[in-house]
Structures are given as C-alpha cells and as structure tokens.
Design a protein around this motif. Sequence first.
Motif, PDB file in Angstrom:
ATOM      1  N   HIS A  32       0.893  -1.201  -0.092  1.00  0.00           N
ATOM      2  CA  HIS A  32       0.193   0.053  -0.042  1.00  0.00           C
ATOM      3  C   HIS A  32       0.818   1.417   0.076  1.00  0.00           C
ATOM      4  N   LEU A  33       0.614   2.225  -0.928  1.00  0.00           N
ATOM      5  CA  LEU A  33       1.407   3.333  -1.022  1.00  0.00           C
ATOM      6  C   LEU A  33       0.475   4.502   0.040  1.00  0.00           C
ATOM      7  N   THR A  34       1.373   5.194   0.712  1.00  0.00           N
ATOM      8  CA  THR A  34       0.860   6.262   1.584  1.00  0.00           C
ATOM      9  C   THR A  34       1.625   7.604   1.313  1.00  0.00           C
ATOM     10  N   GLY A  35       0.993   8.537   2.058  1.00  0.00           N
ATOM     11  CA  GLY A  35       1.859   9.777   1.901  1.00  0.00           C
ATOM     12  C   GLY A  35       1.154  10.832   0.977  1.00  0.00           C
ATOM     13  N   GLY A  36      -0.075  10.350   0.201  1.00  0.00           N
ATOM     14  CA  GLY A  36      -0.667  11.288  -0.583  1.00  0.00           C
ATOM     15  C   GLY A  36       0.031  11.472  -1.966  1.00  0.00           C
ATOM     16  N   VAL A  37      -0.289  12.411  -2.579  1.00  0.00           N
ATOM     17  CA  VAL A  37       0.401  12.879  -4.020  1.00  0.00           C
ATOM     18  C   VAL A  37       1.773  13.006  -3.989  1.00  0.00           C
ATOM     19  N   PRO A  38       2.601  11.919  -4.630  1.00  0.00           N
ATOM     20  CA  PRO A  38       4.097  12.147  -4.654  1.00  0.00           C
ATOM     21  C   PRO A  38       4.751  13.308  -4.988  1.00  0.00           C
ATOM     22  N   ALA A  39       6.024  13.693  -4.707  1.00  0.00           N
ATOM     23  CA  ALA A  39       6.618  14.907  -5.214  1.00  0.00           C
ATOM     24  C   ALA A  39       6.767  14.833  -6.730  1.00  0.00           C
ATOM     25  N   GLY A  40       7.020  13.906  -7.204  1.00  0.00           N
ATOM     26  CA  GLY A  40       6.862  13.811  -8.903  1.00  0.00           C
ATOM     27  C   GLY A  40       6.020  13.917  -9.501  1.00  0.00           C
ATOM     28  N   VAL A  41       4.930  13.558  -9.072  1.00  0.00           N
ATOM     29  CA  VAL A  41       3.528  13.959  -9.848  1.00  0.00           C
ATOM     30  C   VAL A  41       3.367  15.370  -9.507  1.00  0.00           C
ATOM     31  N   LYS A  42       3.469  15.789  -8.548  1.00  0.00           N
ATOM     32  CA  LYS A  42       3.295  17.380  -8.495  1.00  0.00           C
ATOM     33  C   LYS A  42       3.914  17.999  -9.635  1.00  0.00           C
ATOM     34  N   GLU A  43       5.408  17.408  -9.754  1.00  0.00           N
ATOM     35  CA  GLU A  43       6.150  18.225 -10.908  1.00  0.00           C
ATOM     36  C   GLU A  43       5.810  18.020 -12.379  1.00  0.00           C
ATOM     37  N   GLY A  44       4.688  16.943 -12.421  1.00  0.00           N
ATOM     38  CA  GLY A  44       4.272  16.701 -13.818  1.00  0.00           C
ATOM     39  C   GLY A  44       4.631  15.390 -14.285  1.00  0.00           C
TER      40      GLY A  44
END
Length: 346
Positions: free
Chosen positions: A111-123
């Motif tokens: 299971h992945l946690t932590g919300g939206v990853p930093a890389g996704v926020k970068e596009g």
Amino acid sequence: MKFDLAVTVREKTGKGAARQLRREGKVPGVLYGQGECLLLTIEPDSLVKILKAQAGGAALVSLTLTGAKSKPNRTALLRDFQVDPVEGHVLHADLFEISMDKAIRVKVPLHLTGGVPAGVKEGGILHHNMRELHIECLPGTLPDFIEVDASGLAIAQGGAAYAQTRHNVGMWVIERAAARWSIRLAKRSMAHRGSGRLGSELLELAGTLDWMNITGPPLKGLLREYSLTADDLILIHDDLDLGLGRLRIKQAGGHGGHNGIKSIIDAIGTPQFVRVKVGIGRPAPRQDSADYVLEPFTKEEVEIVSPCLDRAVDALECLIHRGTAVAMNQFNVREKPEEDEGILPG
C-alpha cells in the motif's frame, strides 16, 4: 489478522460430489500440508467474510474441523480460491496447514501512503507496478499489508532505487564504455546519455532512468531523434538464463519473457536488433525471479561480474568496428536466452 473458520471433513470425492455441495449452498475445499490431504465442506458466509476482510492478502485461519480423525484444531493459510465469473459465488477454496513456529513465504499487498508524490506534483506519472511483496516470516508476525511512503518520490527516483540491482547490469556496461571512450554521461529526459566517437563512428550511449518494463517508448523517441532504425541499435541487458558473468551476443529474436525487451519490440515494431547479454545466473529454487533481479549483487558476485563488464565493452567495440558475425564468433561461448539497456552507433 487471524480468522476463525469451522469446517467439516467430507469423504465423498470427485466433481460430482463437489457439484452436489454447491447445489446445497456449500463450498468444497481442500486442506493440504503436514503429510495429509483433507477434503472439506465450508460454509460460504464464513469464507466470504474472511475474503472481504483480507482484501487480497494471505489469510491466517484457525480451523475447527468436525469429523477429523485427529487434530480437530489446526492453523492454516487460505492459499487460493475460485469464484464464479458470472454470479460471483465462491466455488472452491484451498487451505495449507502450517506450524506457528516455522517460517512461511507468502505474498503481502503493498500500500502506498503519503498522498500525492512530489514527482507527480512536478508533472510526472507514478507507475505503481509492484502491488505485492514476497516475504518470509513466522505466521504470528504476518502483516496484513506493507505500507510505503511515496510522498517524497521524485521524477526518475524509482528507477534510481534499482541502480545497484542485477536488473541494471546493462547500465553498468554503458558506464564502463563511457569511461573507456571518454564520453560524459548526463541526465537528459528519462535517460543517462552521452555522445562521442569510437574511431570514425559517432555514438550515442543511453541508459534509461525509467522502469525497466516501459523502456520501449523512450528508446523509440531516441531513435527518432537521431533518425535511426533498429539496425543501428545494440541493446545491452541482463540475462537470467546465462551463468553469472557469462556473455552472449545475439542477432534479433523474441523477448524471452523479458518485459523490458517486449516493451522495446512493441514500441519500435521489430525484434531485429542486436543484443549483448550479461549473465546474472538463476535464482535459488524457491526464490521468485522478479525478486531476484531486483536484488543487488553480493560482494562475491560483483567480483565475478566485473570482468564480464569489461568484456562486454570489448564486444561492443568489435560489433561497431567488425560487425555482428565476427563479434558473435569471437565472444559467444556456449549457452543461451534474453533482456535490456542501449547503445546507438550512428
């Protein structure tokens, strides 16, 4: 989590007996392990509760057996089950008896946690390719799932995490070649790349930073960038079916079950390209191949593989200067199969 399940030992065998149980609203099952095999009748409601609660993980079950000649209380793993594809009823269940003081090897959901990853926020796009892990533990310590915090995962960081693994040995060859030929590698897009010359030949070295299984599209883009075709490609990759430290050159062929090569063939539309395979050996008999290739080499294995990397660079030079037939004759020493990473002579 441990579940309670009451079952009845049955004597009737065969498909007819199983169908009769289903008509009666029961679920036929089998308990394996510990030197015997017992046929079971299971109440569907109790079984469905376990399946829903466990949600894909390995269910640890405390069994109460009615009609058993010995050991009416046992511990088992719910290993497998079949469901009617139309009506959704559970058709069959397999359980495996275990001992609480002996380690078991099972798959556990990731299971992945932590919300939206930093890389996704970068596009970027998060490729969640691994949905479960193989673990070995005592039954009493079996987790329902394993959590991984992906919030800090940056673009290309997932691929970088596997830099020292067996699956990345092709990139090691690229780095050796770059050092020998004085070509500087730098991060460009989703690859470590560098341009240079080997004699009169202009080269582009490239090692993907993306996941191995989706190497094809970026490689296709690289070929298009330089107006090259599959004939200009030499792919360097690890090979499970070659002994550790062995080397083999192959002209074209299928993907041999290697998803990275399959991705490349699908993307560029042809299997007609040269491969340089570096042997990483087979996993232990009970070890999963996917786990094996994503593990780092041991210190002893590195000592065996390292000379092969230099020999692979020698093979590249021979391929570029003297052609495939000569290189195969010089470097192929009995053995076979296939996998991923690239060099483009231009």
